[in-house]
Write a protein that holds these residues in place. Structure first.
Motif: not given
Length: 242
Positions: A9-15, A17-21, A51-58, A205-212
């Motif tokens: 979950h954490l890594n997806t958010f980091y990904n 942030i990287e894409k925003v950059d 990580k958010l503070a390093k972005l050029s984005a607001d 954007f998720s790494q995995r899905r729950f599928i029934k």
């Protein structure tokens, strides 16, 4: 394993942030519940904010009902970066040259205050809210979709509901980035938008899905059942999804 899944979950958010950059995004909106309670360590919160503070984005952040701990004094120093804007009960507006962004934290929402806002029509106007606008029984119900639709914002970003949904072309719940359990089988991701074109798109954007998957099993041995299950789920999905 719960710990490994939490790290995903954490890594997806980091990904993200990287894409925003990498994509040179100008504005990054987070509509609440960035953190789920105080289960995260101070170090993790600190790492995310750096990580958010390093972005050029607001970066614009609503404090939702699950991350109210950010109001505590111990976390205030983490929220001071010049490009990170946190909405408070005393500050519902951030004004930049091309855009005015309004935000109401869950506990600070006031419909009367919202309706009295006079928008600058020479700029783009964005509203961020965290809460439910469909279920009046929800403890975090805010107001109706009809009320929001009458406002002249170019985009209204909503948080709180986990399922992504466009309620109007310019009013949307982005949902969470990763599914939590089998009650969340829909695609998860973020919304990418262009305020000038008023064009907003949901991006999975998720790494995995729950599928029934439903199978009809007759009287048969366990090996036949296993084969039937494996044939019903493609190999790539078996290796990745739940």
């Amino acid at each position: 394993d719960h710990t490994l899944r939490s790290l995903e979950h954490l890594n997806t958010f980091y990904n993200l942030i990287e894409k925003v950059d990498n994509d040179s995004v100008d504005l990054f909106f987070i509509a609440g519940d960035l953190f789920d309670g105080e289960t995260l360590t101070y170090h993790t919160v600190e790492t995310i904010m750096k990580k958010l503070a390093k972005l050029s984005a607001d970066v614009f952040i609503i404090i939702g009902n699950h991350d109210t701990f950010l109001h505590k004094k111990a976390y205030q120093s983490l929220l001071k970066a010049s490009n990170i804007h946190i909405f408070t009960k005393d500050n519902h507006k951030v004004s930049l040259e091309p855009v005015d962004v309004y935000g109401f934290n869950t506990s600070d929402f006031n419909q009367e205050t919202l309706e009295k806002i006079t928008l600058n029509k020479d700029k783009k106007n964005v509203l961020l809210l965290h809460g439910d606008i469909k279920n009046k029984e929800d403890a975090h119900y805010l107001t109706s979709l009809e009320t929001l639709s009458k406002l002249s914002f170019d985009y209204i970003g909503l948080g709180h509901i986990h399922k992504h949904a466009f309620l109007k072309p310019h009013i949307a719940y982005s949902g969470n980035l990763e599914p939590l359990d089998f009650s969340e089988t829909e695609a998860k991701g973020y919304i990418y938008g262009d305020l000038n074109q008023k064009n907003y798109t949901f991006i999975p954007f998720s790494q995995r899905r729950f599928i029934k998957t439903t199978l009809e099993l007759n009287e048969q041995d366990i090996l036949t059942t296993e084969t039937q299950i494996l044939e019903a789920i493609n190999q790539a999905s078996r290796a990745k999804d739940f």
